[in-house]
Design a protein around this motif. Structure first.
Motif, mmCIF file in Angstrom:
data_model
loop_
_atom_site.group_PDB
_atom_site.id
_atom_site.type_symbol
_atom_site.label_atom_id
_atom_site.label_comp_id
_atom_site.label_asym_id
_atom_site.label_seq_id
_atom_site.Cartn_x
_atom_site.Cartn_y
_atom_site.Cartn_z
ATOM 1 N N ALA A 194 0.822 -1.207 0.000
ATOM 2 C CA ALA A 194 0.000 0.000 0.000
ATOM 3 C C ALA A 194 0.857 1.259 0.000
ATOM 4 O O ALA A 194 0.331 2.367 -0.056
ATOM 5 N N SER A 195 2.191 1.092 0.068
ATOM 6 C CA SER A 195 3.074 2.259 0.081
ATOM 7 C C SER A 195 4.450 1.850 -0.422
ATOM 8 O O SER A 195 4.785 0.657 -0.449
ATOM 9 N N ALA A 196 5.257 2.852 -0.758
ATOM 10 C CA ALA A 196 6.624 2.591 -1.220
ATOM 11 C C ALA A 196 7.400 1.858 -0.121
ATOM 12 O O ALA A 196 8.193 0.952 -0.396
ATOM 13 N N GLU A 197 7.144 2.232 1.112
ATOM 14 C CA GLU A 197 7.826 1.625 2.262
ATOM 15 C C GLU A 197 7.499 0.123 2.347
ATOM 16 O O GLU A 197 8.391 -0.715 2.528
ATOM 17 N N GLU A 198 6.201 -0.206 2.196
ATOM 18 C CA GLU A 198 5.799 -1.616 2.266
ATOM 19 C C GLU A 198 6.434 -2.425 1.135
ATOM 20 O O GLU A 198 6.980 -3.503 1.358
ATOM 21 N N PHE A 199 6.343 -1.897 -0.093
ATOM 22 C CA PHE A 199 6.951 -2.589 -1.242
ATOM 23 C C PHE A 199 8.440 -2.841 -0.976
ATOM 24 O O PHE A 199 8.957 -3.935 -1.227
ATOM 25 N N SER A 200 9.141 -1.818 -0.483
ATOM 26 C CA SER A 200 10.592 -1.933 -0.279
ATOM 27 C C SER A 200 10.916 -2.969 0.788
ATOM 28 O O SER A 200 11.856 -3.759 0.631
ATOM 29 N N GLN A 201 10.142 -2.966 1.864
ATOM 30 C CA GLN A 201 10.380 -3.920 2.955
ATOM 31 C C GLN A 201 10.258 -5.360 2.462
ATOM 32 O O GLN A 201 11.081 -6.213 2.761
ATOM 33 N N ILE A 202 9.187 -5.616 1.689
ATOM 34 C CA ILE A 202 8.951 -6.984 1.194
ATOM 35 C C ILE A 202 10.078 -7.391 0.240
ATOM 36 O O ILE A 202 10.639 -8.484 0.340
ATOM 37 N N ALA A 203 10.406 -6.492 -0.685
ATOM 38 C CA ALA A 203 11.438 -6.813 -1.685
ATOM 39 C C ALA A 203 12.758 -7.130 -0.992
ATOM 40 O O ALA A 203 13.444 -8.097 -1.341
ATOM 41 N N ALA A 204 13.118 -6.322 0.011
ATOM 42 C CA ALA A 204 14.400 -6.525 0.708
ATOM 43 C C ALA A 204 14.420 -7.865 1.448
ATOM 44 O O ALA A 204 15.448 -8.532 1.530
ATOM 45 N N LYS A 205 13.245 -8.292 1.952
ATOM 46 C CA LYS A 205 13.190 -9.560 2.690
ATOM 47 C C LYS A 205 13.453 -10.760 1.793
ATOM 48 O O LYS A 205 13.961 -11.775 2.258
ATOM 49 N N VAL A 206 13.052 -10.692 0.531
ATOM 50 C CA VAL A 206 13.123 -11.901 -0.320
ATOM 51 C C VAL A 206 14.198 -11.850 -1.400
ATOM 52 O O VAL A 206 14.380 -12.812 -2.125
ATOM 53 N N GLU A 207 14.926 -10.743 -1.500
ATOM 54 C CA GLU A 207 15.817 -10.604 -2.656
ATOM 55 C C GLU A 207 16.918 -11.665 -2.723
ATOM 56 O O GLU A 207 17.415 -11.985 -3.795
ATOM 57 N N ASN A 208 17.261 -12.248 -1.579
ATOM 58 C CA ASN A 208 18.305 -13.284 -1.593
ATOM 59 C C ASN A 208 17.793 -14.611 -2.156
ATOM 60 O O ASN A 208 18.572 -15.500 -2.462
ATOM 61 N N LEU A 209 16.470 -14.752 -2.312
ATOM 62 C CA LEU A 209 15.902 -16.039 -2.747
ATOM 63 C C LEU A 209 15.362 -16.020 -4.167
ATOM 64 O O LEU A 209 14.926 -17.050 -4.674
ATOM 65 N N VAL A 210 15.303 -14.847 -4.804
ATOM 66 C CA VAL A 210 14.707 -14.769 -6.142
ATOM 67 C C VAL A 210 15.631 -14.018 -7.094
ATOM 68 O O VAL A 210 16.622 -13.421 -6.662
ATOM 69 N N ASP A 211 15.295 -14.077 -8.389
ATOM 70 C CA ASP A 211 16.151 -13.446 -9.397
ATOM 71 C C ASP A 211 15.682 -12.049 -9.773
ATOM 72 O O ASP A 211 16.479 -11.197 -10.169
ATOM 73 N N ILE A 212 14.372 -11.844 -9.737
ATOM 74 C CA ILE A 212 13.786 -10.560 -10.157
ATOM 75 C C ILE A 212 12.597 -10.273 -9.239
ATOM 76 O O ILE A 212 11.922 -11.200 -8.777
ATOM 77 N N ILE A 213 12.324 -8.989 -9.002
ATOM 78 C CA ILE A 213 11.107 -8.581 -8.285
ATOM 79 C C ILE A 213 10.130 -8.020 -9.332
ATOM 80 O O ILE A 213 10.505 -7.177 -10.146
ATOM 81 N N GLU A 214 8.882 -8.516 -9.309
ATOM 82 C CA GLU A 214 7.832 -7.936 -10.165
ATOM 83 C C GLU A 214 6.868 -7.171 -9.255
ATOM 84 O O GLU A 214 6.287 -7.758 -8.337
ATOM 85 N N LEU A 215 6.711 -5.875 -9.503
ATOM 86 C CA LEU A 215 5.839 -5.033 -8.674
ATOM 87 C C LEU A 215 4.427 -5.097 -9.228
ATOM 88 O O LEU A 215 4.176 -4.663 -10.362
ATOM 89 N N ASN A 216 3.516 -5.643 -8.421
ATOM 90 C CA ASN A 216 2.113 -5.665 -8.847
ATOM 91 C C ASN A 216 1.481 -4.336 -8.437
ATOM 92 O O ASN A 216 1.027 -4.177 -7.314
#
Ligand SMILES: Cc1cc2nc3c(=O)[nH]c(=O)nc-3n(C[C@H](O)[C@H](O)[C@H](O)COP(=O)(O)O)c2cc1C
Length: 300
Positions: A99-121
């Motif tokens: 719901a915010s840039a902060e939320e998107f960033s928090q989630i992305a940072a948590k999983v970036e070590n496990l995936v190759d790309i982040i897709e922002l819905n």
């Protein structure tokens, strides 16, 4: 022959499992990968668990389905456990929403070590207030979210856009300017509605939802065609692809890769092999040696 690179990530072929159609568990993502998908996209997940809407959440209509699942997911902390179980044979793309840039960033940072790309819905047409298409309809907000996530992670970031706007090119340009590494076009179209003749009520509990499947293909193709002309970053095409001919059309329009969603519910996961076999034969018969040489040739 079918190998392609998306944001420097190597794929054995240009097909991908689209977000939300399967992709809620490691088992289903691994199954899609083993069935021949060149990459897999997870179901969108957010910061906190979300029950989504009550049933019915999908209904079949002519040419596709209308869905209003409401982004049901267990939240990033639980989904992390699924991401850990993914076999690392095929690139994995995490679809995230917030719901915010902060939320998107928090989630992305948590999983970036496990995936190759982040897709922002930023494009779900039936998301809760403040999420999904209400972000993706606003070029400034879309840019702010892309910028924040780009600052939060090292891996490539792709924005998935909604067709339900006056000018999708304006949104695409704003995402690109903010540093986005690629664009996925399109999320489901609409919203649309179906009414039960016996009860005279809308069938979906949420009343309306996003239309997907073959009926939306011409709109998705036009979005890819228009955006390809305007941006430098790679475009991933999705919307109504059900066979290799559809996939090639998207590539000719400017897509570097294609995602398949609704057609899996009709054809099963064998669709990936069916499409890639068909593409190989088409390319051999027409003398194309690589996907790269076919991308965007409808613009000549
Ligand atoms: C049941 C269902 C669930 C979906 N869930 C998501 C989702 O979680 N995140 C997302 O970005 N798109 C979601 N989508 C949209 C698809 O990824 C895709 O953009 C759209 O359906 C158009 O492609 P298709 O015609 O091949 O299905 C969903 C679509 C369907 C049919």
């Amino acid at each position: 022959m079918l190998e392609v690179e998306l944001c420097d990530i190597k794929m054995k072929n240009p097909t991908m499992l689209a977000a939300g159609v399967l992709g809620s568990t490691a088992a289903s993502l691994n199954w899609a990968a083993r069935s021949g998908a060149g990459a897999v996209v997870t179901k969108s997940f957010g910061l906190h668990p979300n029950k989504g809407y009550v049933n019915p959440t999908t209904v079949e209509v002519t040419g596709g389905i209308i869905n209003a699942i409401g982004l049901s997911n267990p939240g990033v902390d639980t989904f992390y456990g699924e991401l850990e179980k993914i076999e690392k044979t095929t690139p994995t793309i995490a679809s995230i929403y917030g719901a915010s840039a902060e939320e998107f960033s928090q989630i992305a940072a948590k999983v970036e070590n496990l995936v190759d790309i982040i897709e922002l819905n930023v494009s779900c047409p039936h998301a809760q207030k403040g999420c999904g298409a209400s972000i993706g309809a606003d070029p400034k907000l879309t840019g702010e979210i892309v910028k924040a996530v780009k600052n939060a992670v090292e891996i490539p970031v792709i924005a998935k856009l909604t067709p339900n706007v006056t000018d999708i090119v304006e949104i695409a340009l704003s995402a690109e300017k903010a540093g986005c590494n690629g664009l996925t076009l399109i999320n489901s179209l609409g919203p649309g509605i179906k009414i039960d003749l016996d009860t005279a009520n809308p069938i979906l509990s949420n009343k309306f939802g996003g239309l997907s499947g073959p009926a939306i293909k011409p709109v998705a193709l036009r979005c890819v065609f228009d955006v390809y002309d305007a941006v430098e970053i790679p475009v991933v095409g999705v919307g109504g692809i059900s066979d290799y001919r559809d996939a090639i059309e998207f590539i000719f329009a400017g897509a570097r890769c294609v995602q398949i969603g609704t057609s899996i519910t009709y054809k099963g996961l064998d669709i990936f092999k069916e499409i890639t076999d068909g593409m190989k034969k088409f390319m051999y018969n027409r003398g194309y040696e690589s996907i790269d040489e076919m991308v965007g040739i409808a613009h000549k």
